[in-house]
Design a protein around this motif. Structure first.
Motif, PDB file in Angstrom:
ATOM      1  N   LEU A 180       0.614  -1.214   0.415  1.00  0.00           N
ATOM      2  CA  LEU A 180       0.226  -0.308   0.152  1.00  0.00           C
ATOM      3  C   LEU A 180       0.786   1.187   0.325  1.00  0.00           C
ATOM      4  CD1 LEU A 180      -3.254  -0.702   3.000  1.00  0.00           C
ATOM      5  CD2 LEU A 180      -3.328  -0.647   0.370  1.00  0.00           C
ATOM      6  N   ALA A 181       2.066   1.822   1.205  1.00  0.00           N
ATOM      7  CA  ALA A 181       3.076   2.285   0.982  1.00  0.00           C
ATOM      8  C   ALA A 181       3.509   2.581  -0.856  1.00  0.00           C
ATOM      9  CB  ALA A 181       3.933   1.834   2.103  1.00  0.00           C
ATOM     10  N   ALA A 182       4.135   1.282  -1.404  1.00  0.00           N
ATOM     11  CA  ALA A 182       4.837   1.844  -3.011  1.00  0.00           C
ATOM     12  C   ALA A 182       3.420   1.959  -4.063  1.00  0.00           C
ATOM     13  CB  ALA A 182       4.789   0.696  -2.813  1.00  0.00           C
ATOM     14  N   LEU A 183       2.102   1.960  -3.196  1.00  0.00           N
ATOM     15  CA  LEU A 183       0.946   2.212  -4.741  1.00  0.00           C
ATOM     16  C   LEU A 183       0.885   3.852  -3.395  1.00  0.00           C
ATOM     17  CD1 LEU A 183      -1.687  -0.325  -4.316  1.00  0.00           C
ATOM     18  CD2 LEU A 183      -0.313   0.333  -6.381  1.00  0.00           C
ATOM     19  N   ARG A 184       0.881   4.194  -2.563  1.00  0.00           N
ATOM     20  CA  ARG A 184       0.687   5.907  -2.368  1.00  0.00           C
ATOM     21  C   ARG A 184       2.047   6.649  -2.424  1.00  0.00           C
ATOM     22  NH1 ARG A 184      -1.259   3.564   2.784  1.00  0.00           N
ATOM     23  NH2 ARG A 184       0.953   3.435   3.699  1.00  0.00           N
ATOM     24  N   ALA A 185       3.192   6.142  -3.522  1.00  0.00           N
ATOM     25  CA  ALA A 185       4.437   6.870  -3.464  1.00  0.00           C
ATOM     26  C   ALA A 185       4.563   6.771  -4.696  1.00  0.00           C
ATOM     27  CB  ALA A 185       5.473   6.404  -2.141  1.00  0.00           C
ATOM     28  N   ARG A 186       3.747   5.964  -5.293  1.00  0.00           N
ATOM     29  CA  ARG A 186       3.601   5.460  -6.928  1.00  0.00           C
ATOM     30  C   ARG A 186       5.773   5.385  -7.351  1.00  0.00           C
ATOM     31  NH1 ARG A 186       0.021  10.173  -9.257  1.00  0.00           N
ATOM     32  NH2 ARG A 186      -1.857   9.626  -7.746  1.00  0.00           N
ATOM     33  N   SER A 187       6.516   4.405  -6.515  1.00  0.00           N
ATOM     34  CA  SER A 187       7.429   4.301  -6.558  1.00  0.00           C
ATOM     35  C   SER A 187       7.626   2.682  -5.521  1.00  0.00           C
ATOM     36  CB  SER A 187       8.041   5.251  -5.542  1.00  0.00           C
ATOM     37  OG  SER A 187       9.572   5.121  -5.810  1.00  0.00           O
ATOM     38  N   VAL A 188       9.030   2.073  -5.568  1.00  0.00           N
ATOM     39  CA  VAL A 188       9.762   1.279  -5.397  1.00  0.00           C
ATOM     40  C   VAL A 188      10.458   1.584  -4.782  1.00  0.00           C
ATOM     41  CG1 VAL A 188       8.093  -1.115  -7.627  1.00  0.00           C
ATOM     42  CG2 VAL A 188      10.605  -0.317  -7.926  1.00  0.00           C
ATOM     43  N   ASP A 189      11.429   2.751  -5.022  1.00  0.00           N
ATOM     44  CA  ASP A 189      12.471   2.951  -4.714  1.00  0.00           C
ATOM     45  C   ASP A 189      11.843   2.798  -3.113  1.00  0.00           C
ATOM     46  OD1 ASP A 189      15.145   4.417  -4.338  1.00  0.00           O
ATOM     47  OD2 ASP A 189      14.010   5.794  -3.046  1.00  0.00           O
ATOM     48  N   PRO A 190      12.490   2.041  -1.707  1.00  0.00           N
ATOM     49  CA  PRO A 190      12.871   1.732  -0.657  1.00  0.00           C
ATOM     50  C   PRO A 190      12.348   2.885   0.478  1.00  0.00           C
ATOM     51  CG  PRO A 190      14.424   0.460  -1.333  1.00  0.00           C
ATOM     52  CD  PRO A 190      13.666   2.032  -2.015  1.00  0.00           C
ATOM     53  N   ILE A 191      13.234   4.651  -0.082  1.00  0.00           N
ATOM     54  CA  ILE A 191      13.196   5.481   0.751  1.00  0.00           C
ATOM     55  C   ILE A 191      12.089   5.877   0.393  1.00  0.00           C
ATOM     56  CG2 ILE A 191      14.128   7.841   1.233  1.00  0.00           C
ATOM     57  CD1 ILE A 191      17.166   6.398   0.309  1.00  0.00           C
ATOM     58  N   ARG A 192      11.488   5.925  -0.493  1.00  0.00           N
ATOM     59  CA  ARG A 192      10.030   6.833  -0.819  1.00  0.00           C
ATOM     60  C   ARG A 192       8.934   5.776   0.076  1.00  0.00           C
ATOM     61  NH1 ARG A 192      10.359   9.090  -6.917  1.00  0.00           N
ATOM     62  NH2 ARG A 192      11.956  10.515  -6.690  1.00  0.00           N
ATOM     63  N   VAL A 193       8.884   4.480  -0.336  1.00  0.00           N
ATOM     64  CA  VAL A 193       8.474   4.147   0.216  1.00  0.00           C
ATOM     65  C   VAL A 193       8.154   4.106   2.013  1.00  0.00           C
ATOM     66  CG1 VAL A 193       7.312   1.344   0.236  1.00  0.00           C
ATOM     67  CG2 VAL A 193       7.840   2.209  -2.275  1.00  0.00           C
ATOM     68  N   GLY A 194       9.145   4.292   2.349  1.00  0.00           N
ATOM     69  CA  GLY A 194       9.414   3.710   3.755  1.00  0.00           C
ATOM     70  C   GLY A 194       8.517   4.972   4.101  1.00  0.00           C
ATOM     71  N   ALA A 195       9.050   6.137   3.633  1.00  0.00           N
ATOM     72  CA  ALA A 195       8.677   7.517   3.930  1.00  0.00           C
ATOM     73  C   ALA A 195       7.236   7.644   4.664  1.00  0.00           C
ATOM     74  CB  ALA A 195       9.304   9.029   2.985  1.00  0.00           C
ATOM     75  N   ARG A 196       6.383   6.918   3.260  1.00  0.00           N
ATOM     76  CA  ARG A 196       4.622   6.484   3.779  1.00  0.00           C
ATOM     77  C   ARG A 196       4.544   5.439   5.111  1.00  0.00           C
ATOM     78  NH1 ARG A 196       2.069   9.887   0.072  1.00  0.00           N
ATOM     79  NH2 ARG A 196       3.260  11.382  -1.442  1.00  0.00           N
ATOM     80  N   LEU A 197       5.329   5.406   5.108  1.00  0.00           N
ATOM     81  CA  LEU A 197       4.681   4.213   6.571  1.00  0.00           C
ATOM     82  C   LEU A 197       4.713   4.754   7.466  1.00  0.00           C
ATOM     83  CD1 LEU A 197       6.850   1.415   5.751  1.00  0.00           C
ATOM     84  CD2 LEU A 197       4.808   1.168   5.606  1.00  0.00           C
ATOM     85  N   VAL A 198       3.354   5.124   7.915  1.00  0.00           N
ATOM     86  CA  VAL A 198       3.089   6.463   9.363  1.00  0.00           C
ATOM     87  C   VAL A 198       1.992   5.866  10.312  1.00  0.00           C
ATOM     88  CG1 VAL A 198       2.417   8.411  10.136  1.00  0.00           C
ATOM     89  CG2 VAL A 198       4.601   7.889   7.846  1.00  0.00           C
ATOM     90  N   ARG A 199       2.078   5.452  11.160  1.00  0.00           N
ATOM     91  CA  ARG A 199       1.224   5.923  12.708  1.00  0.00           C
ATOM     92  C   ARG A 199       0.603   6.792  12.879  1.00  0.00           C
ATOM     93  NH1 ARG A 199      -0.588   5.591  18.052  1.00  0.00           N
ATOM     94  NH2 ARG A 199      -1.583   2.902  18.415  1.00  0.00           N
ATOM     95  N   ARG A 200      -0.623   6.745  13.328  1.00  0.00           N
ATOM     96  CA  ARG A 200      -1.205   7.929  13.066  1.00  0.00           C
ATOM     97  C   ARG A 200      -2.863   7.234  14.655  1.00  0.00           C
ATOM     98  NH1 ARG A 200      -2.293  12.089   8.400  1.00  0.00           N
ATOM     99  NH2 ARG A 200      -0.288  11.497   7.588  1.00  0.00           N
ATOM    100  N   GLY A 201      -2.479   8.217  15.461  1.00  0.00           N
ATOM    101  CA  GLY A 201      -3.225   7.436  16.526  1.00  0.00           C
ATOM    102  C   GLY A 201      -4.077   8.414  16.439  1.00  0.00           C
ATOM    103  N   ARG A 202      -5.439   8.274  17.450  1.00  0.00           N
ATOM    104  CA  ARG A 202      -7.035   8.419  17.612  1.00  0.00           C
ATOM    105  C   ARG A 202      -6.464  10.851  17.436  1.00  0.00           C
ATOM    106  NH1 ARG A 202      -9.074   5.477  21.780  1.00  0.00           N
ATOM    107  NH2 ARG A 202      -7.119   5.986  22.637  1.00  0.00           N
ATOM    108  N   GLY A 203      -7.534  11.101  17.128  1.00  0.00           N
ATOM    109  CA  GLY A 203      -7.137  12.696  17.955  1.00  0.00           C
ATOM    110  C   GLY A 203      -5.527  13.375  17.302  1.00  0.00           C
ATOM    111  N   CYS A 204      -5.247  12.676  16.187  1.00  0.00           N
ATOM    112  CA  CYS A 204      -4.151  13.220  15.638  1.00  0.00           C
ATOM    113  C   CYS A 204      -4.814  14.437  14.067  1.00  0.00           C
ATOM    114  CB  CYS A 204      -3.478  12.592  14.777  1.00  0.00           C
ATOM    115  SG  CYS A 204      -2.025  11.294  16.125  1.00  0.00           S
ATOM    116  N   ARG A 205      -3.754  15.659  14.476  1.00  0.00           N
ATOM    117  CA  ARG A 205      -4.416  16.998  14.035  1.00  0.00           C
ATOM    118  C   ARG A 205      -3.228  17.401  13.060  1.00  0.00           C
ATOM    119  NH1 ARG A 205      -7.006  21.881  17.446  1.00  0.00           N
ATOM    120  NH2 ARG A 205      -5.613  21.033  18.501  1.00  0.00           N
ATOM    121  N   ILE A 206      -3.253  16.821  11.786  1.00  0.00           N
ATOM    122  CA  ILE A 206      -1.828  17.111  10.810  1.00  0.00           C
ATOM    123  C   ILE A 206      -1.952  17.987  10.040  1.00  0.00           C
ATOM    124  CG2 ILE A 206       0.590  16.344   9.637  1.00  0.00           C
ATOM    125  CD1 ILE A 206       0.022  14.822  12.234  1.00  0.00           C
TER     126      ILE A 206
END
Length: 354
Positions: free
Chosen positions: A203-229
């Motif tokens: 899923l991260a690779a699809l969001r990054a539209r890339s298979v580059d490990p750095i770009r894919v890894g950057a898309r891996l984020v865990r957000r808790g409840r009530g976060c405001r970004i």
């Protein structure tokens, strides 16, 4: 590995009480150390300290209250210690083990002990436990730390998800978080088994539209409840607790932000751990650092610690620099060379740097 019934105990050590108060209150990867210990035992298939084992215990584990550890370390140690058939204490092998001894700053332990047949962790029994070396399956990671006459000075730092380290000294607490950060982020963001890793990374690779490990890894984020970004903020490869706030044009990368932590507009947080309610103020820069609960950073800091409710004001800086030789840190009444010969600064509980 299916573990048999094992009792778990905590014991006090000789390392003293850290500036943050109770040893279990230290921040380790976004949670109080005592909570992280409990989670490690649960993930390893054991009951947390103070709860009865599920069945008649075949042995017991004793962990020192100020020690940071992971579930992978617990499982590997139990397997190695049970094979000895006697009381045993944790020691790590390889370069990671040697680095851990440097980080111990003269603290010989014991930190984690197996009690064959069960029983209570009395001091005499803990001291008599024989060392058993655990294969930590280390990986070497190259880190540029300074610029020498012929270019950048690069050191190799051993990393392992089988981590057992004391945190009684502020430098130990800092390195426990830094060494545990990458394995923790990978497990929590990518998953703990092959199926979850394949699904999340895909899923991260699809969001990054890339298979580059750095770009894919950057898309891996865990957000808790009530976060405001804020929509203009950049949050990459990070674990965010509940109620975290990240302001406009702020950057959060490869970091852990505990519940209620905040990063204000235009601030930068990289490779760091923020405790509960900690705050990085507008335009501040925090890199490879630890902020304990309630700490506030408005200046620039690198490779340092802000204890509980400590403040670094705008325009101030805490940097990792050495002049004519390695940095030494105070450990009791001794001066000890810091691991890798460098260290930042620690601002004590409630103190302010203007």
């Amino acid at each position: 590995m299916k573990l048999p019934p094992i009792a778990v105990h905590r014991f006090a050590g000789d390392a003293g009480t850290p500036p943050s108060g109770e040893p279990g209150a230290r921040t380790f990867l976004g949670m109080p150390l005592a909570e992280r210990q409990d989670r490690a035992f649960l993930l390893a298939g054991l009951r947390p300290p103070g709860q009865a084992a599920d069945g008649e215990p075949v042995g017991a584990l004793a962990v020192r209250r100020d020690v940071a550890l992971t579930a992978e370390a617990v499982a590997a140690f139990v397997e190695a210690a049970r094979a000895t058939g006697r009381d045993a204490r944790w020691t790590a092998g390889g370069r990671f083990g040697a680095f851990s001894q440097d980080l111990a700053l003269g603290d010989a332990g014991p930190w984690l002990v197996w009690l064959e047949g069960g029983g209570e962790p009395d001091p005499q029994r803990l001291a008599a436990a024989e060392p058993v070396e655990v294969d930590v399956k280390e990986r070497l990671f190259q880190v540029p730390v300074a610029r020498g006459g012929d270019g950048p000075l690069v050191v190799e730092v051993p990393l392992s998800d089988r981590l057992v380290l004391p945190t009684g000294h502020w430098l130990q607490a800092l390195w426990a978080n830094l060494l545990g950060l990458a394995p923790f982020l990978w497990r929590e963001l990518a998953g703990r088994n092959v199926l979850s890793v394949a699904w999340r990374v895909g899923l991260a690779a699809l969001r990054a539209r890339s298979v580059d490990p750095i770009r894919v890894g950057a898309r891996l984020v865990r957000r808790g409840r009530g976060c405001r970004i804020h929509p203009t903020a950049v949050v990459e490869a990070s674990w965010l607790g509940d109620g975290v706030e990240v302001g406009a044009h702020a950057v959060v990368r490869a970091s852990v932000l505990a519940d209620g932590a905040g990063v204000e507009d235009l601030a930068v947080v990289e490779g760091s751990v923020l405790g509960r309610g900690a705050r990085v103020q507008r335009q501040a820069m925090v890199k490879y650092a630890l902020l304990e609960p309630g700490a506030m950073a408005a200046g620039a800091m690198q490779l340092g610690v802000l204890e509980r409710r400590a403040s670094l004001k705008w325009g101030a800086a805490l940097m990792d620099q050495s002049f004519d030789g390695p940095v030494r840190v105070a450990v009791g009444d001794r001066l000890v060379i810091a691991p890798l010969g460098l260290a930042g600064c620690c601002v004590g509980e409630g103190a302010t740097v203007g």
